[in-house]
Motif scaffolding. Structure first.
Motif, PDB file in Angstrom:
ATOM      1  N   LEU A  90       1.068  -1.215  -0.166  1.00 47.76           N
ATOM      2  CA  LEU A  90       0.100  -0.108  -0.120  1.00 47.76           C
ATOM      3  C   LEU A  90       0.856   1.254   0.111  1.00 47.76           C
ATOM      4  O   LEU A  90       1.838   1.205   0.745  1.00 47.76           O
ATOM      5  CB  LEU A  90      -0.882  -0.059   1.366  1.00 47.76           C
ATOM      6  CG  LEU A  90      -2.180   1.032   1.281  1.00 47.76           C
ATOM      7  CD1 LEU A  90      -3.093   0.487   0.355  1.00 47.76           C
ATOM      8  CD2 LEU A  90      -2.341   1.570   2.585  1.00 47.76           C
ATOM      9  N   ALA A  91       0.631   2.235  -0.907  1.00 42.27           N
ATOM     10  CA  ALA A  91       1.336   3.536  -0.844  1.00 42.27           C
ATOM     11  C   ALA A  91       0.396   4.524  -0.789  1.00 42.27           C
ATOM     12  O   ALA A  91      -0.357   4.741  -1.850  1.00 42.27           O
ATOM     13  CB  ALA A  91       2.228   3.536  -2.109  1.00 42.27           C
ATOM     14  N   THR A  92       0.076   5.293  -0.011  1.00 41.26           N
ATOM     15  CA  THR A  92      -1.031   6.298   0.375  1.00 41.26           C
ATOM     16  C   THR A  92      -0.265   7.696   0.829  1.00 41.26           C
ATOM     17  O   THR A  92       0.600   7.728   1.561  1.00 41.26           O
ATOM     18  CB  THR A  92      -1.859   5.864   1.218  1.00 41.26           C
ATOM     19  OG1 THR A  92      -3.007   6.906   1.284  1.00 41.26           O
ATOM     20  CG2 THR A  92      -1.429   5.566   2.435  1.00 41.26           C
ATOM     21  N   SER A  93      -1.012   8.904   0.207  1.00 41.06           N
ATOM     22  CA  SER A  93      -0.440  10.276   0.629  1.00 41.06           C
ATOM     23  C   SER A  93      -1.206  10.485   1.903  1.00 41.06           C
ATOM     24  O   SER A  93      -0.569  11.591   2.587  1.00 41.06           O
ATOM     25  CB  SER A  93      -0.986  11.036  -0.510  1.00 41.06           C
ATOM     26  OG  SER A  93      -0.182  10.943  -1.771  1.00 41.06           O
ATOM     27  N   THR A 133       3.425   5.303   3.718  1.00 39.37           N
ATOM     28  CA  THR A 133       2.745   6.500   3.956  1.00 39.37           C
ATOM     29  C   THR A 133       3.311   7.824   3.898  1.00 39.37           C
ATOM     30  O   THR A 133       4.377   7.649   3.871  1.00 39.37           O
ATOM     31  CB  THR A 133       1.706   6.436   5.424  1.00 39.37           C
ATOM     32  OG1 THR A 133       2.460   6.495   6.468  1.00 39.37           O
ATOM     33  CG2 THR A 133       1.068   4.747   5.401  1.00 39.37           C
ATOM     34  N   ALA A 134       2.336   8.843   4.043  1.00 41.12           N
ATOM     35  CA  ALA A 134       2.863  10.146   4.048  1.00 41.12           C
ATOM     36  C   ALA A 134       3.828  10.103   5.318  1.00 41.12           C
ATOM     37  O   ALA A 134       4.940  11.035   5.222  1.00 41.12           O
ATOM     38  CB  ALA A 134       2.006  11.093   4.264  1.00 41.12           C
ATOM     39  N   GLU A 135       4.050   9.401   6.433  1.00 35.45           N
ATOM     40  CA  GLU A 135       4.857   9.489   7.435  1.00 35.45           C
ATOM     41  C   GLU A 135       6.149   8.771   6.859  1.00 35.45           C
ATOM     42  O   GLU A 135       7.371   9.298   7.834  1.00 35.45           O
ATOM     43  CB  GLU A 135       4.134   8.810   8.617  1.00 35.45           C
ATOM     44  CG  GLU A 135       2.730   9.267   9.037  1.00 35.45           C
ATOM     45  CD  GLU A 135       1.805   7.964   9.770  1.00 35.45           C
ATOM     46  OE1 GLU A 135       2.612   6.999  10.096  1.00 35.45           O
ATOM     47  OE2 GLU A 135       0.847   8.260  10.100  1.00 35.45           O
ATOM     48  N   ASP A 136       6.442   8.131   5.856  1.00 35.77           N
ATOM     49  CA  ASP A 136       7.595   7.659   5.399  1.00 35.77           C
ATOM     50  C   ASP A 136       8.326   8.329   4.592  1.00 35.77           C
ATOM     51  O   ASP A 136       9.332   8.178   4.208  1.00 35.77           O
ATOM     52  CB  ASP A 136       7.180   6.071   4.895  1.00 35.77           C
ATOM     53  CG  ASP A 136       6.507   5.331   6.111  1.00 35.77           C
ATOM     54  OD1 ASP A 136       7.037   5.088   7.158  1.00 35.77           O
ATOM     55  OD2 ASP A 136       5.366   4.683   5.708  1.00 35.77           O
ATOM     56  N   VAL A 137       7.788   9.223   4.112  1.00 33.75           N
ATOM     57  CA  VAL A 137       8.608  10.155   2.836  1.00 33.75           C
ATOM     58  C   VAL A 137       8.191  11.724   3.105  1.00 33.75           C
ATOM     59  O   VAL A 137       7.525  12.087   3.903  1.00 33.75           O
ATOM     60  CB  VAL A 137       7.962   9.746   1.465  1.00 33.75           C
ATOM     61  CG1 VAL A 137       7.952   8.403   1.256  1.00 33.75           C
ATOM     62  CG2 VAL A 137       6.548  10.075   1.301  1.00 33.75           C
ATOM     63  N   THR A 138       9.143  12.283   2.455  1.00 34.97           N
ATOM     64  CA  THR A 138       9.289  13.880   2.461  1.00 34.97           C
ATOM     65  C   THR A 138       8.236  14.492   1.471  1.00 34.97           C
ATOM     66  O   THR A 138       7.626  15.476   1.835  1.00 34.97           O
ATOM     67  CB  THR A 138      10.758  14.448   2.200  1.00 34.97           C
ATOM     68  OG1 THR A 138      11.725  13.860   3.135  1.00 34.97           O
ATOM     69  CG2 THR A 138      10.641  15.958   2.307  1.00 34.97           C
ATOM     70  N   ARG A 139       8.146  13.651   0.197  1.00 33.36           N
ATOM     71  CA  ARG A 139       7.185  14.278  -0.570  1.00 33.36           C
ATOM     72  C   ARG A 139       6.073  13.117  -0.934  1.00 33.36           C
ATOM     73  O   ARG A 139       6.707  11.956  -1.181  1.00 33.36           O
ATOM     74  CB  ARG A 139       8.069  14.619  -1.937  1.00 33.36           C
ATOM     75  CG  ARG A 139       9.065  15.574  -1.653  1.00 33.36           C
ATOM     76  CD  ARG A 139       9.898  16.026  -2.784  1.00 33.36           C
ATOM     77  NE  ARG A 139      10.209  14.524  -3.625  1.00 33.36           N
ATOM     78  CZ  ARG A 139      11.069  14.692  -4.788  1.00 33.36           C
ATOM     79  NH1 ARG A 139      11.023  15.746  -5.467  1.00 33.36           N
ATOM     80  NH2 ARG A 139      11.359  13.595  -5.466  1.00 33.36           N
ATOM     81  N   ILE A 140       4.817  13.958  -0.999  1.00 32.29           N
ATOM     82  CA  ILE A 140       3.885  12.860  -1.583  1.00 32.29           C
ATOM     83  C   ILE A 140       3.541  12.929  -2.989  1.00 32.29           C
ATOM     84  O   ILE A 140       4.229  13.653  -3.571  1.00 32.29           O
ATOM     85  CB  ILE A 140       2.599  13.019  -0.585  1.00 32.29           C
ATOM     86  CG1 ILE A 140       2.134  14.535  -0.759  1.00 32.29           C
ATOM     87  CG2 ILE A 140       2.781  12.443   0.916  1.00 32.29           C
ATOM     88  CD1 ILE A 140       0.691  14.718  -0.019  1.00 32.29           C
ATOM     89  N   LYS A 141       2.549  12.094  -3.278  1.00 31.88           N
ATOM     90  CA  LYS A 141       2.310  12.258  -4.756  1.00 31.88           C
ATOM     91  C   LYS A 141       1.690  13.615  -5.120  1.00 31.88           C
ATOM     92  O   LYS A 141       1.174  14.318  -4.388  1.00 31.88           O
ATOM     93  CB  LYS A 141       0.890  11.164  -4.850  1.00 31.88           C
ATOM     94  CG  LYS A 141       1.136   9.905  -4.691  1.00 31.88           C
ATOM     95  CD  LYS A 141      -0.112   8.836  -4.478  1.00 31.88           C
ATOM     96  CE  LYS A 141       0.037   7.568  -3.893  1.00 31.88           C
ATOM     97  NZ  LYS A 141      -1.013   6.792  -3.650  1.00 31.88           N
ATOM     98  N   PRO A 142       2.112  14.236  -6.354  1.00 35.49           N
ATOM     99  CA  PRO A 142       2.403  13.334  -7.598  1.00 35.49           C
ATOM    100  C   PRO A 142       3.992  13.043  -7.537  1.00 35.49           C
ATOM    101  O   PRO A 142       4.583  12.697  -8.676  1.00 35.49           O
ATOM    102  CB  PRO A 142       2.051  14.193  -8.670  1.00 35.49           C
ATOM    103  CG  PRO A 142       2.345  15.699  -8.190  1.00 35.49           C
ATOM    104  CD  PRO A 142       1.775  15.488  -6.706  1.00 35.49           C
ATOM    105  N   PHE A 143       4.669  13.249  -6.687  1.00 38.82           N
ATOM    106  CA  PHE A 143       5.984  12.823  -6.764  1.00 38.82           C
ATOM    107  C   PHE A 143       6.198  11.304  -6.509  1.00 38.82           C
ATOM    108  O   PHE A 143       5.238  10.802  -5.911  1.00 38.82           O
ATOM    109  CB  PHE A 143       7.000  13.553  -5.404  1.00 38.82           C
ATOM    110  CG  PHE A 143       7.049  15.185  -5.611  1.00 38.82           C
ATOM    111  CD1 PHE A 143       7.926  15.581  -6.486  1.00 38.82           C
ATOM    112  CD2 PHE A 143       6.227  16.070  -4.923  1.00 38.82           C
ATOM    113  CE1 PHE A 143       8.153  16.980  -6.633  1.00 38.82           C
ATOM    114  CE2 PHE A 143       6.346  17.380  -5.217  1.00 38.82           C
ATOM    115  CZ  PHE A 143       7.172  17.701  -6.069  1.00 38.82           C
TER     116      PHE A 143
END
Length: 215
Positions: A105-108, A132-142
């Motif tokens: 699962l990959a969610t913003s 999830t958004a907690e795991d990355v600096t930039r969310i979709k559309p990145f």
């Protein structure tokens, strides 16, 4: 060879986007006397609301972010708490696992919402990974969410299929160098999906064996 399915959550697994759209429309009409169009709402589908709010700020329509959350969050929880999985979702996920394909699962959004719904639906244990958004600096559309998922699964982008419902999700998958299967919902069907992708109305229409043969 297809080795992983990376799925969005909102609007794809559970049809939360339609709930949010009606909440947005009613909130802006009540608090700002503003008629929000579906095209405007689509700005934040698959991503977050900040881009939309900044655009409205430039038009002189200021949104107090904290007040908006206070006014809308509980209603969203109440109206989405019993939503079923969308048609074909469970069978699609089980077909992937039966074929030895990982499911991520990959969610913003944050982790709590999808985890709560998937547990309720009996699907939580079918996922090998959450990003999830907690795991990355930039969310979709990145592409960061999808690339992080592939990295954690020790796979290359060409071994992954992104399954999305939104334009922001499609762009993120394309930016990650992955093939994308788009399953629009009643809100995102208004998007213009372009590029290297496949579109179907429902995951119930997908023949997983045929999908495997495409890789």
């Amino acid at each position: 060879m297809l080795k992983a399915i990376i799925m969005d959550f909102d609007g794809l697994i559970v049809d939360t986007e339609v709930v949010w759209y009606h909440i947005y429309v009613e909130w802006f009409k009540k608090h700002k006397n503003y008629d929000m169009s579906v095209e405007e709402f689509l700005t934040c589908v698959g991503s977050n609301a900040e881009e939309l709010f900044q655009k409205l700020d430039r038009q002189g329509i200021h949104v107090d972010r904290d007040a908006f959350v206070r006014d809308t969050q509980q209603r969203f929880i109440e109206e989405s708490g019993a939503l079923p999985a969308k048609d074909g979702v469970a069978d699609f996920i089980h077909a992937a696992r039966d074929n030895g394909v990982k499911v991520a699962l990959a969610t913003s959004s944050g982790r709590k919402k999808p985890e709560t719904h998937l547990r309720r639906l009996g699907l939580l244990e079918d996922f090998d990974l959450f990003v999830t958004a907690e795991d990355v600096t930039r969310i979709k559309p990145f592409p960061d969410l999808f690339l992080t998922a592939a990295s954690k699964l020790a796979l290359s982008p060409v071994e992954c299929l992104v399954v999305e419902d939104s334009l922001n999700g499609l762009k993120a998958g394309q930016n990650a160098g992955m093939r994308v299967l788009v399953v629009p919902n009643d809100v995102t069907k208004h998007c213009k999906f372009e590029g290297d992708l496949r579109v179907c109305d429902s995951l119930a229409q997908v023949d997983f064996n045929a999908l495997m043969a495409e890789f």
